[in-house]
Design a protein around this motif. Structure first.
Motif, mmCIF file in Angstrom:
data_model
loop_
_atom_site.group_PDB
_atom_site.id
_atom_site.type_symbol
_atom_site.label_atom_id
_atom_site.label_comp_id
_atom_site.label_asym_id
_atom_site.label_seq_id
_atom_site.Cartn_x
_atom_site.Cartn_y
_atom_site.Cartn_z
ATOM 1 N N LEU A 55 0.804 -1.224 0.000
ATOM 2 C CA LEU A 55 0.000 0.000 0.000
ATOM 3 C C LEU A 55 0.839 1.279 0.000
ATOM 4 C CD1 LEU A 55 -2.751 -1.016 2.576
ATOM 5 C CD2 LEU A 55 -3.098 -0.526 0.146
ATOM 6 N N MET A 56 2.099 1.163 0.353
ATOM 7 C CA MET A 56 2.947 2.344 0.507
ATOM 8 C C MET A 56 3.788 2.575 -0.745
ATOM 9 S SD MET A 56 4.139 1.536 4.417
ATOM 10 C CE MET A 56 4.885 3.114 4.802
ATOM 11 N N GLU A 57 4.159 3.824 -0.954
ATOM 12 C CA GLU A 57 5.050 4.191 -2.052
ATOM 13 C C GLU A 57 6.488 3.897 -1.644
ATOM 14 O OE1 GLU A 57 4.284 5.454 -5.098
ATOM 15 O OE2 GLU A 57 2.175 5.155 -4.592
ATOM 16 N N GLY A 58 7.333 3.648 -2.617
ATOM 17 C CA GLY A 58 8.745 3.483 -2.346
ATOM 18 C C GLY A 58 9.112 2.063 -1.973
ATOM 19 N N VAL A 59 10.264 1.959 -1.337
ATOM 20 C CA VAL A 59 10.849 0.667 -0.991
ATOM 21 C C VAL A 59 10.660 0.400 0.496
ATOM 22 C CG1 VAL A 59 13.017 -0.624 -0.881
ATOM 23 C CG2 VAL A 59 12.562 0.883 -2.816
ATOM 24 N N VAL A 60 10.326 -0.824 0.840
ATOM 25 C CA VAL A 60 10.225 -1.238 2.233
ATOM 26 C C VAL A 60 11.364 -2.224 2.490
ATOM 27 C CG1 VAL A 60 8.837 -2.437 3.950
ATOM 28 C CG2 VAL A 60 7.740 -0.917 2.303
ATOM 29 N N VAL A 61 12.160 -1.944 3.505
ATOM 30 C CA VAL A 61 13.282 -2.812 3.849
ATOM 31 C C VAL A 61 12.962 -3.502 5.161
ATOM 32 C CG1 VAL A 61 15.730 -2.919 4.428
ATOM 33 C CG2 VAL A 61 14.924 -1.324 2.675
ATOM 34 N N VAL A 62 13.030 -4.825 5.159
ATOM 35 C CA VAL A 62 12.807 -5.616 6.359
ATOM 36 C C VAL A 62 14.093 -6.360 6.654
ATOM 37 C CG1 VAL A 62 11.482 -7.487 7.403
ATOM 38 C CG2 VAL A 62 10.364 -5.879 5.837
ATOM 39 N N VAL A 63 14.600 -6.201 7.868
ATOM 40 C CA VAL A 63 15.821 -6.880 8.275
ATOM 41 C C VAL A 63 15.429 -8.062 9.149
ATOM 42 C CG1 VAL A 63 17.994 -6.663 9.504
ATOM 43 C CG2 VAL A 63 17.099 -4.727 8.188
ATOM 44 N N SER A 64 15.815 -9.263 8.716
ATOM 45 C CA SER A 64 15.442 -10.466 9.442
ATOM 46 C C SER A 64 16.523 -11.519 9.278
ATOM 47 C CB SER A 64 14.113 -11.009 8.911
ATOM 48 O OG SER A 64 13.838 -12.264 9.485
ATOM 49 N N PRO A 65 16.821 -12.260 10.330
ATOM 50 C CA PRO A 65 17.803 -13.340 10.189
ATOM 51 C C PRO A 65 17.212 -14.599 9.561
ATOM 52 C CG PRO A 65 17.020 -13.229 12.430
ATOM 53 C CD PRO A 65 16.399 -12.068 11.700
ATOM 54 N N LEU A 66 15.958 -14.595 9.293
ATOM 55 C CA LEU A 66 15.298 -15.793 8.789
ATOM 56 C C LEU A 66 15.248 -15.778 7.261
ATOM 57 C CD1 LEU A 66 12.388 -15.840 11.366
ATOM 58 C CD2 LEU A 66 14.511 -17.135 11.436
ATOM 59 N N LEU A 67 16.423 -15.859 6.634
ATOM 60 C CA LEU A 67 16.507 -15.719 5.185
ATOM 61 C C LEU A 67 15.764 -16.807 4.432
ATOM 62 C CD1 LEU A 67 20.185 -14.530 4.951
ATOM 63 C CD2 LEU A 67 18.141 -13.178 4.533
ATOM 64 N N ALA A 68 15.808 -18.025 4.926
ATOM 65 C CA ALA A 68 15.101 -19.105 4.232
ATOM 66 C C ALA A 68 13.604 -18.837 4.233
ATOM 67 C CB ALA A 68 15.401 -20.447 4.897
ATOM 68 N N LEU A 69 13.083 -18.393 5.347
ATOM 69 C CA LEU A 69 11.664 -18.058 5.424
ATOM 70 C C LEU A 69 11.353 -16.882 4.514
ATOM 71 C CD1 LEU A 69 8.825 -18.271 6.629
ATOM 72 C CD2 LEU A 69 9.618 -16.843 8.521
#
Length: 103
Positions: A55-69
């Motif tokens: 719903l938002m404009e631009g880029v959303v960055v999510v930092v998570s250690p769960l790369l496989a997920l």
């Protein structure tokens, strides 16, 4: 016409209603408020950042250690024809497929 959070919930994620706390968290994110959400595995945390990102404009960055997920979720969204998602594995990009936790 912009889609609503409820349209995206149903059309993209296949749910008719939010789980407990999800709608409140989504609303806070859409209002640019900081959120710390702690739920058990399977509690619906991922939707809380994925839906607002749609719903938002631009880029959303999510930092998570769960790369496989994360990669699994990206594939799931891509399968639903969402071309705005990408998962970047910093460890894989730097060390390649032979990286282990002891390197």
């Amino acid at each position: 016409m912009p889609k609503s959070k409820h349209q995206i919930l149903q059309n993209t994620f296949g749910f008719d209603e939010f789980r407990p706390l999800q709608e409140t968290v989504v609303d806070k994110i859409l209002n640019h408020e900081d959120v710390l959400l702690i739920l058990p595995t399977g509690g619906g945390k991922s939707l809380c950042y994925q839906l607002p990102a749609l719903l938002m404009e631009g880029v959303v960055v999510v930092v998570s250690p769960l790369l496989a997920l994360m990669q699994d979720q990206v594939h799931g969204l891509a399968a639903k024809r969402n071309s705005r998602c990408y998962c970047y594995d910093v460890v894989y990009a730097r060390y390649g497929a032979n990286h282990t936790s002891t390197e």
